[in-house]
Design an enzyme around this catalytic site. Structure first.
Site, short mmCIF file in Angstrom:
data_model
loop_
_atom_site.label_atom_id
_atom_site.label_comp_id
_atom_site.label_asym_id
_atom_site.label_seq_id
_atom_site.Cartn_x
_atom_site.Cartn_y
_atom_site.Cartn_z
N VAL A 102 0.82 -1.21 0.00
CA VAL A 102 0.00 0.00 0.00
C VAL A 102 0.86 1.26 0.00
O VAL A 102 0.35 2.37 0.10
CB VAL A 102 -0.95 0.00 1.23
N ASP A 103 2.19 1.08 -0.12
CA ASP A 103 3.11 2.20 0.10
C ASP A 103 3.39 3.07 -1.12
O ASP A 103 4.04 4.11 -1.01
CB ASP A 103 4.44 1.68 0.69
N HIS A 118 -4.43 -4.45 -2.52
CA HIS A 118 -4.84 -4.10 -1.15
C HIS A 118 -5.02 -2.60 -0.95
O HIS A 118 -4.91 -2.11 0.17
CB HIS A 118 -3.84 -4.67 -0.14
N GLY A 187 9.11 -11.15 -2.56
CA GLY A 187 8.95 -10.52 -1.25
C GLY A 187 7.59 -10.71 -0.62
O GLY A 187 7.12 -9.85 0.12
N THR A 188 6.97 -11.84 -0.90
CA THR A 188 5.69 -12.14 -0.23
C THR A 188 5.74 -13.51 0.43
O THR A 188 6.30 -14.44 -0.14
CB THR A 188 4.47 -12.04 -1.18
P1 OAD Z 1 4.67 -10.74 4.80
O1 OAD Z 1 5.19 -9.95 5.92
O2 OAD Z 1 3.69 -11.81 5.09
O3 OAD Z 1 5.88 -11.43 4.04
C1 OAD Z 1 7.02 -10.69 3.67
C2 OAD Z 1 7.96 -11.60 2.92
O4 OAD Z 1 9.06 -10.82 2.49
C3 OAD Z 1 8.54 -12.75 3.77
O5 OAD Z 1 8.35 -13.98 3.08
C4 OAD Z 1 10.03 -12.41 3.88
O6 OAD Z 1 10.85 -13.56 3.88
C5 OAD Z 1 10.24 -11.58 2.62
N1 OAD Z 1 11.35 -10.63 2.69
C6 OAD Z 1 11.85 -9.97 3.76
N2 OAD Z 1 12.85 -9.15 3.39
C7 OAD Z 1 12.97 -9.28 2.04
C8 OAD Z 1 13.81 -8.69 1.06
N3 OAD Z 1 14.72 -7.78 1.38
N4 OAD Z 1 13.65 -9.07 -0.23
C9 OAD Z 1 12.70 -9.99 -0.57
N5 OAD Z 1 11.89 -10.57 0.31
C10 OAD Z 1 12.01 -10.23 1.60
O7 OAD Z 1 4.11 -9.70 3.72
P2 OAD Z 1 3.10 -9.96 2.52
O8 OAD Z 1 3.30 -11.29 1.92
O9 OAD Z 1 3.19 -8.79 1.62
O10 OAD Z 1 -2.41 -7.17 3.91
O11 OAD Z 1 1.73 -9.93 3.28
C11 OAD Z 1 0.53 -9.98 2.57
C12 OAD Z 1 -0.50 -9.13 3.21
O12 OAD Z 1 -0.60 -9.44 4.60
C13 OAD Z 1 -0.20 -7.64 3.22
O13 OAD Z 1 -0.53 -7.00 2.00
C14 OAD Z 1 -1.04 -7.14 4.34
C15 OAD Z 1 -0.76 -8.22 5.37
O14 OAD Z 1 -1.74 -8.41 6.31
C16 OAD Z 1 -3.25 -6.20 4.26
O15 OAD Z 1 -2.91 -5.29 4.97
C17 OAD Z 1 -4.60 -6.37 3.70
#
Ligand code: OAD
Length: 249
Positions: A102-103, A118, A187-188
């Site tokens: 959302v950034d 989102h 990064g998810t």
């Molecule tokens: P998460 O916090 O669940 O996952 C972040 C991922 O990024 C993890 O798998 C980390 O290993 C990875 N990561 C960390 N540092 C990194 C880097 N430098 N490069 C690449 N990957 C890295 O975040 P999301 O999957 O985005 O929803 O979460 C999904 C949704 O859950 C979000 O959009 C939000 C949250 O609740 C809402 O707010 C509706």
């Protein structure tokens, strides 16, 4: 970091690319992820801060939390990962970027037509009449702004837990996932649906699937390639190799 030659060859030869990003792509910009150790959901309660029920029980608390997060986002800059993705968009005939973030850092880096699943943390609207709010959001006491049309409470334009994703965005995301030749999940954690389903849809539709993430995720086992690196490191390398390879032809 090992980026297999075969993968770079495939990327160089394809014209249909789809990328899904999550909080990890913005980690190197200083924005917390949600589920990593020390991430937002280890310190804050999503039911309290990211749901309509939480907002209705304590609007000021929720508003203050979003104001705090906006402060961080507004002071952040895109990193090499965002810039590499922005550069990639003109290297393929058919390129789609889908984000759960959302950034708005992809847009700040120059990405066009970003599909935001989102919503975003910059805009606001009325919970009752849904009118977008463009008034002052920075009152001295962090009071929740009031709708100028109907007097309802103003909320951030993010999708909260239990809410539907924007229909058009989701439709476009599925279409791009079904029709691409290469799909990147970057990064998810792939824990939140329906976004987490998109890499699997791409795979089932015949795309080559690539994950870029320093950690193993819920979908790693089903990806064709897993690049276990930070996206801000891996993406510039991929872009560079791709540019060199295409330049040779
Ligand atoms: P998460 O916090 O669940 O996952 C972040 C991922 O990024 C993890 O798998 C980390 O290993 C990875 N990561 C960390 N540092 C990194 C880097 N430098 N490069 C690449 N990957 C890295 O975040 P999301 O999957 O985005 O929803 O979460 C999904 C949704 O859950 C979000 O959009 C939000 C949250 O609740 C809402 O707010 C509706």
């Amino acid at each position: 970091m090992n980026i297999p030659d075969k993968l770079i060859m495939c990327i160089a030869e394809t014209q249909k690319v789809c990328i899904l990003t999550g909080a990890g792509i913005s980690a190197e910009s200083g924005i917390s992820t949600f589920r990593d150790p020390g991430g937002l959901w280890s310190k804050f309660n999503p039911a309290e801060l990211a749901s309509i029920d939480g907002f209705m029980s304590n609007p000021k608390l929720v508003w203050e939390w979003y104001q705090y997060r906006r402060g961080i986002v507004n002071n952040s800059s895109p990193n090499a990962g965002h810039y590499s993705i922005a550069e990639m968009q003109d290297k393929f005939e058919d390129f789609t970027l889908i984000t759960q973030n959302v950034d708005r850092l992809h847009q700040k880096a120059g990405s066009r037509s970003v599909i935001e699943l989102h919503g975003n943390i910059i805009d606001n609207y009325c919970i009752d009449c849904k009118t977008p709010f463009h008034g002052n959001i920075n009152s001295a006491n962090n009071e929740v702004p009031i709708c100028e049309v109907c007097g309802g409470l103003i909320r951030p334009a993010v999708v909260w837990f239990g809410e539907m994703l924007p229909e058009k965005a989701l439709k476009l995301a599925y279409k791009a996932s079904e029709n691409c030749d290469i799909f990147f999940s970057i990064g998810t954690s792939a824990e939140v649906y329906p976004a987490a389903n998109l890499p699997l849809v791409a795979k089932q539709s015949g795309a080559l699937t690539v994950e870029i993430n320093p950690n193993t995720t819920a979908i790693s086992y089903s990806m064709d390639y897993c690049i276990n690196s930070n996206s801000g490191e891996a993406l510039p390398v991929i872009l560079d190799l791709l540019t060199k390879l295409r330049g040779k032809k």
